[in-house]
Motif scaffolding. Structure first.
Motif, mmCIF file in Angstrom:
data_model
loop_
_atom_site.group_PDB
_atom_site.id
_atom_site.type_symbol
_atom_site.label_atom_id
_atom_site.label_comp_id
_atom_site.label_asym_id
_atom_site.label_seq_id
_atom_site.Cartn_x
_atom_site.Cartn_y
_atom_site.Cartn_z
ATOM 1 N N PRO A 181 0.843 -1.197 0.000
ATOM 2 C CA PRO A 181 0.000 0.000 0.000
ATOM 3 C C PRO A 181 0.878 1.246 0.000
ATOM 4 N N ASP A 182 0.482 2.234 -0.804
ATOM 5 C CA ASP A 182 1.215 3.506 -0.954
ATOM 6 C C ASP A 182 2.495 3.389 -1.782
ATOM 7 N N ALA A 183 2.823 2.184 -2.249
ATOM 8 C CA ALA A 183 4.000 2.050 -3.131
ATOM 9 C C ALA A 183 3.741 2.866 -4.403
ATOM 10 N N GLN A 184 4.839 3.367 -5.002
ATOM 11 C CA GLN A 184 4.698 4.171 -6.223
ATOM 12 C C GLN A 184 5.016 3.366 -7.470
ATOM 13 N N LEU A 185 4.248 3.625 -8.513
ATOM 14 C CA LEU A 185 4.557 3.085 -9.839
ATOM 15 C C LEU A 185 4.899 4.287 -10.720
ATOM 16 N N ARG A 186 6.143 4.325 -11.217
ATOM 17 C CA ARG A 186 6.570 5.442 -12.071
ATOM 18 C C ARG A 186 6.666 4.974 -13.514
ATOM 19 N N VAL A 187 5.995 5.702 -14.380
ATOM 20 C CA VAL A 187 5.973 5.349 -15.800
ATOM 21 C C VAL A 187 6.389 6.575 -16.610
ATOM 22 N N ALA A 188 7.303 6.381 -17.563
ATOM 23 C CA ALA A 188 7.639 7.478 -18.483
ATOM 24 C C ALA A 188 7.480 6.978 -19.902
ATOM 25 N N SER A 189 7.062 7.881 -20.787
ATOM 26 C CA SER A 189 6.971 7.514 -22.197
ATOM 27 C C SER A 189 7.009 8.769 -23.060
ATOM 28 N N ASP A 190 7.460 8.595 -24.293
ATOM 29 C CA ASP A 190 7.467 9.707 -25.247
ATOM 30 C C ASP A 190 6.467 9.432 -26.366
ATOM 31 N N VAL A 191 5.603 8.449 -26.174
ATOM 32 C CA VAL A 191 4.655 8.062 -27.232
ATOM 33 C C VAL A 191 3.238 8.319 -26.734
ATOM 34 N N GLY A 192 2.585 9.321 -27.380
ATOM 35 C CA GLY A 192 1.282 9.785 -26.902
ATOM 36 C C GLY A 192 0.268 8.674 -26.743
ATOM 37 N N ASP A 193 0.197 7.779 -27.721
ATOM 38 C CA ASP A 193 -0.825 6.735 -27.643
ATOM 39 C C ASP A 193 -0.539 5.750 -26.505
ATOM 40 N N PHE A 194 0.748 5.506 -26.245
ATOM 41 C CA PHE A 194 1.110 4.634 -25.114
ATOM 42 C C PHE A 194 0.688 5.303 -23.806
ATOM 43 N N VAL A 195 0.917 6.613 -23.714
ATOM 44 C CA VAL A 195 0.550 7.350 -22.495
ATOM 45 C C VAL A 195 -0.966 7.281 -22.297
ATOM 46 N N ARG A 196 -1.706 7.517 -23.378
ATOM 47 C CA ARG A 196 -3.183 7.501 -23.278
ATOM 48 C C ARG A 196 -3.690 6.158 -22.788
ATOM 49 N N THR A 197 -3.235 5.069 -23.444
ATOM 50 C CA THR A 197 -3.768 3.746 -23.074
ATOM 51 C C THR A 197 -3.312 3.340 -21.667
ATOM 52 N N THR A 198 -2.090 3.781 -21.288
ATOM 53 C CA THR A 198 -1.601 3.466 -19.936
ATOM 54 C C THR A 198 -2.452 4.188 -18.898
ATOM 55 N N LEU A 199 -2.710 5.483 -19.152
ATOM 56 C CA LEU A 199 -3.526 6.244 -18.192
ATOM 57 C C LEU A 199 -4.918 5.645 -18.079
ATOM 58 N N LEU A 200 -5.497 5.278 -19.233
ATOM 59 C CA LEU A 200 -6.850 4.699 -19.200
ATOM 60 C C LEU A 200 -6.861 3.412 -18.388
ATOM 61 N N ALA A 201 -5.864 2.538 -18.659
ATOM 62 C CA ALA A 201 -5.828 1.243 -17.966
ATOM 63 C C ALA A 201 -5.628 1.438 -16.465
ATOM 64 N N ILE A 202 -4.677 2.306 -16.092
ATOM 65 C CA ILE A 202 -4.356 2.436 -14.663
ATOM 66 C C ILE A 202 -5.486 3.154 -13.927
ATOM 67 N N GLN A 203 -6.083 4.148 -14.597
ATOM 68 C CA GLN A 203 -7.161 4.869 -13.904
ATOM 69 C C GLN A 203 -8.416 4.021 -13.779
ATOM 70 N N SER A 204 -8.564 3.026 -14.651
ATOM 71 C CA SER A 204 -9.750 2.166 -14.534
ATOM 72 C C SER A 204 -9.493 1.018 -13.546
ATOM 73 N N HIS A 205 -8.268 0.962 -13.008
ATOM 74 C CA HIS A 205 -7.937 -0.119 -12.076
ATOM 75 C C HIS A 205 -8.143 0.374 -10.648
ATOM 76 N N ASP A 206 -8.915 -0.377 -9.869
ATOM 77 C CA ASP A 206 -9.303 0.085 -8.527
ATOM 78 C C ASP A 206 -8.116 0.258 -7.580
ATOM 79 N N ASP A 207 -6.999 -0.435 -7.844
ATOM 80 C CA ASP A 207 -5.909 -0.447 -6.860
ATOM 81 C C ASP A 207 -4.883 0.671 -7.042
ATOM 82 N N PHE A 208 -5.044 1.496 -8.091
ATOM 83 C CA PHE A 208 -4.056 2.548 -8.324
ATOM 84 C C PHE A 208 -4.735 3.905 -8.479
ATOM 85 N N HIS A 209 -4.066 4.947 -8.055
ATOM 86 C CA HIS A 209 -4.530 6.275 -8.453
ATOM 87 C C HIS A 209 -3.348 7.135 -8.902
#
Ligand SMILES: C[S@@+](CC[C@H](N)C(=O)[O-])C[C@H]1O[C@@H](n2cnc3c(N)ncnc32)[C@H](O)[C@@H]1O
Length: 227
Positions: free
Chosen positions: A159-187
């Motif tokens: 709990p409270d652990a951080q997941l750090r993600v970096a990318s330079d590809v817009g579509d990868f960022v979009r799909t990553t944000l969508l997936a992580i934000q739709s997941h109950d265990d991460f904000h």
């Protein structure tokens, strides 16, 4: 439909290792390599020679410059790096030897093979920096961030652990944000645009990132918390 095409990344190399790298690959790597045939210690800190206050995980460390920097800054933290690319592993081994780093363990294979081995709530921070973007539509299922890998990360992160993600590809960022934000265990730890446009001071530049910026692309830096 399956969440991922299940493709695993075997060890591979792009060119031969130098004599020194080959020697380190044969002598140092076996001492640092995580052996999934043995059960994981309940306290992952026991993987390291001296006690550790936390254990972090970097997935796809490339040439390992970010990992080596973090290890140098945080000697009381143990860091596990996953990377199937042999030339990248060899570069990290050289850095480990050069800097005398004592707090790194290596899994030189597909990170997903390590997930089942790791105990519940054992990891305090995860880095996924410039993960392969798989830009072609038919290859998108190969991207690392899927609901399956997020479930696995949610299990191994405390709990409270951080997941750090970096990318330079817009579509990868979009799909990553969508997936992580739709997941109950991460904000998403988002305090406004400057937050994801600039790299925090405890997050050094990676080799791939330098190339992306040199080519005129703009990286995005995202931090999420395991709730
Ligand atoms: C684009 S490179 C970025 C490397 C580094 N993070 C950087 O920013 O310079 C992506 C890296 O992820 C590694 N990789 C891809 N899939 C992986 C997986 N399933 N497990 C571990 N590493 C993986 C690749 O071998 C490659 O070195």
């Amino acid at each position: 439909m399956a969440e991922t095409d299940g493709r695993l990344y075997g060890r591979h190399r792009s060119h031969s290792l130098s004599q020194r790298q080959q020697a380190l690959y044969e002598s140092l790597l076996p001492r640092l390599r995580i052996d999934c045939a043995k059960a994981a210690p309940n306290d992952l800190g026991k993987l390291f020679a001296s006690p550790k206050s936390d254990v972090w995980l970097e997935i796809g460390f490339g040439a390992g410059e970010h990992l080596a920097w973090q290890a140098q800054q945080q000697p009381d933290i143990g860091i596990i790096g996953c990377e199937p690319y042999i030339n990248g592993v060899a570069k990290l081994l050289s850095q480990i030897e050069l800097d005398g780093l004592q707090n790194i363990r290596i899994f030189d294979d597909d990170a997903r093979l390590l997930f089942d081995w790791l105990p519940d709530a054992s990891i305090g921070r995860v880095f996924l920096l410039f993960s392969d973007p798989w830009p072609k539509k038919r290859h998108r299922k190969r991207r690392f961030v899927t609901l399956v890998t997020l479930d696995q990360l949610a299990r191994i992160m405390r709990p409270d652990a951080q997941l750090r993600v970096a990318s330079d590809v817009g579509d990868f960022v979009r799909t990553t944000l969508l997936a992580i934000q739709s997941h109950d265990d991460f904000h998403w730890l988002n305090n406004g645009p400057s937050d994801w446009r600039s790299r925090p001071s405890d997050w050094p530049e990676t080799r791939y990132e330098q190339k992306a910026i040199g080519a005129g692309r703009t990286p995005v830096y995202l931090s999420f918390a395991r709730q």
